[in-house]
Write a protein that holds these residues in place. Sequence first.
Motif, mmCIF file in Angstrom:
data_model
loop_
_atom_site.group_PDB
_atom_site.id
_atom_site.type_symbol
_atom_site.label_atom_id
_atom_site.label_comp_id
_atom_site.label_asym_id
_atom_site.label_seq_id
_atom_site.Cartn_x
_atom_site.Cartn_y
_atom_site.Cartn_z
ATOM 1 N N THR A 239 -8.118 -1.624 2.528
ATOM 2 C CA THR A 239 -9.570 -1.631 2.396
ATOM 3 C C THR A 239 -9.919 -0.981 1.066
ATOM 4 O O THR A 239 -9.624 0.208 0.839
ATOM 5 C CB THR A 239 -10.226 -0.861 3.546
ATOM 6 N N THR B 260 -15.741 16.460 5.905
ATOM 7 C CA THR B 260 -17.135 16.101 6.172
ATOM 8 C C THR B 260 -17.704 17.118 7.155
ATOM 9 O O THR B 260 -17.092 17.407 8.197
ATOM 10 C CB THR B 260 -17.243 14.681 6.741
ATOM 11 N N ALA C 101 -12.599 0.157 -0.359
ATOM 12 C CA ALA C 101 -13.465 1.332 -0.363
ATOM 13 C C ALA C 101 -12.756 2.589 0.126
ATOM 14 O O ALA C 101 -13.274 3.696 -0.045
ATOM 15 C CB ALA C 101 -14.707 1.066 0.484
ATOM 16 N N SER C 102 -11.568 2.442 0.740
ATOM 17 C CA SER C 102 -10.852 3.610 1.276
ATOM 18 C C SER C 102 -9.710 4.053 0.375
ATOM 19 O O SER C 102 -8.923 4.918 0.753
ATOM 20 C CB SER C 102 -10.301 3.268 2.677
ATOM 21 N N ASN D 269 -4.494 1.556 0.079
ATOM 22 C CA ASN D 269 -5.207 1.147 1.290
ATOM 23 C C ASN D 269 -5.633 -0.308 1.156
ATOM 24 O O ASN D 269 -6.115 -0.719 0.095
ATOM 25 C CB ASN D 269 -6.439 2.042 1.495
ATOM 26 N N THR E 192 -7.488 5.985 -2.198
ATOM 27 C CA THR E 192 -7.455 7.340 -2.771
ATOM 28 C C THR E 192 -6.293 7.510 -3.743
ATOM 29 O O THR E 192 -6.108 8.600 -4.289
ATOM 30 C CB THR E 192 -7.335 8.392 -1.656
ATOM 31 N N HIS F 224 -12.959 6.278 -4.740
ATOM 32 C CA HIS F 224 -13.620 4.974 -4.805
ATOM 33 C C HIS F 224 -15.053 5.122 -5.334
ATOM 34 O O HIS F 224 -15.772 6.049 -4.957
ATOM 35 C CB HIS F 224 -13.641 4.351 -3.406
ATOM 36 N N THR G 266 0.813 -1.222 0.000
ATOM 37 C CA THR G 266 0.000 0.000 0.000
ATOM 38 C C THR G 266 0.845 1.269 0.000
ATOM 39 O O THR G 266 0.290 2.366 -0.034
ATOM 40 C CB THR G 266 -0.942 0.016 1.217
#
Length: 440
Positions: free
Chosen positions: A197, A351, A199-200, A195, A202, A268, A181
Amino acid sequence: MDADLAELTRSAGDTIDALADVRRSDGKLNNQIVTPDALSPAVLALLRGDGPTGPTGPTGPSGEPSTVAGPTGATGPVGATGPTGLGATGATGPAGTTGATGATGPTGAGTTGATGPTGITGATGPAGATGPVGATGPAGGPTGATGPDGATGPIGIAGATGPTGVTGRDAGIRYLWDTGTTAADPTTGKLRINNATLASATALYISETDNDGNAIAASIALWDDSTTTATRGLVTIRKIGAPATFIQIEVTAALTDNGTWDSFTVAHVASGGTFSNNDPVAVSFERTGNVGATGPAGVTGPTGPAGPTGVTGTTGAVGPTGVTGATGVTGATGATGPNGAVTNTPTASYTLVLGDANKTVEMNVATANNLTVPPNSSVAFPVSTVINVSQIGAGLTTIVAGAGVTIRNRFGLVMGGQYALATLYKRATDEWVAGGDLAS
């Protein structure tokens, strides 16, 4: 006299009989013509008119024998034949010396003899030359009408199904998945994300040489060329033989060329399953279209709802009472001021939090970034909350809806550029309305 006539008649009859029996020694006539050489001496004598031999005279008296032999005298010429006497035939005299053969007499005008027997058939002569081709005969009558079609024969038995062909390889560029990674060279023929994972993820790190040994740097360099800079294209990575294991990511910024490998900033989109180290994968890329020409200005929409009243500022100190001036003319109402103070200035994707309600968030990021509106279950903004968003940095900011959140908009959710300003208004539990300097 009568005797002479009888003798002539007999001679003519003998001539006719002789001519009737004329034959050559080989049994044939020469060109069907009677010639003197084909006649017997007797016939020739008759044709020449030779008279019959006269009677031999009486023998004279014998002379006295000579005592001396005299020389033989030369043979005298044959004398002309005298006319036939009329008296009785005398006794045959001695044979005289044979005279020389006389000249051939003229051909008699006798009757043609009987036709001889047919000769033997000669050998067949050679074939004559082929004659010229005759003129073409007249054409036949008109062509008759076509007869009706015959009945269709029965359909034959279907042949056996051929064998199934060899399965083709999955579409896409071949690579091996590297579970590392870190932002480093994944090595030839491999790729990795930043990453564990999916879905994480970038960032994407990919070799400029695929697993088939093909140098594809020029092809990869096209992945960031779209002028739609926020989402330049979609990269799909799928495990070969297990299509449910995949990841889809969007290229959101220009690539970095590291020599033998490239890196991309990505977002993602979707994923499934888990990749293992050295899994064979197929990579495909779908380019986002360029930004189209700016369309004509649309009709001005209705005025949005008034924003909430800003926070009341602190009361200033009371100044001294001035001299009361004359009452001036009432001025026009000024424009509504912006919401309250800036709550914060993020330098990366961000966020929203509850403290941002009714304030302004300034996005000061150098590269493409996201501002996410969270669901009500995570951050319970009151309905009618208004939040201003300003893009201060050069990186394009995209407003993203969190899980279960709907953001209504007219033109898109990407800020128009540096110093663009947009407003978010909460109209229901998980429903917001976005307006301002936004595009797709």
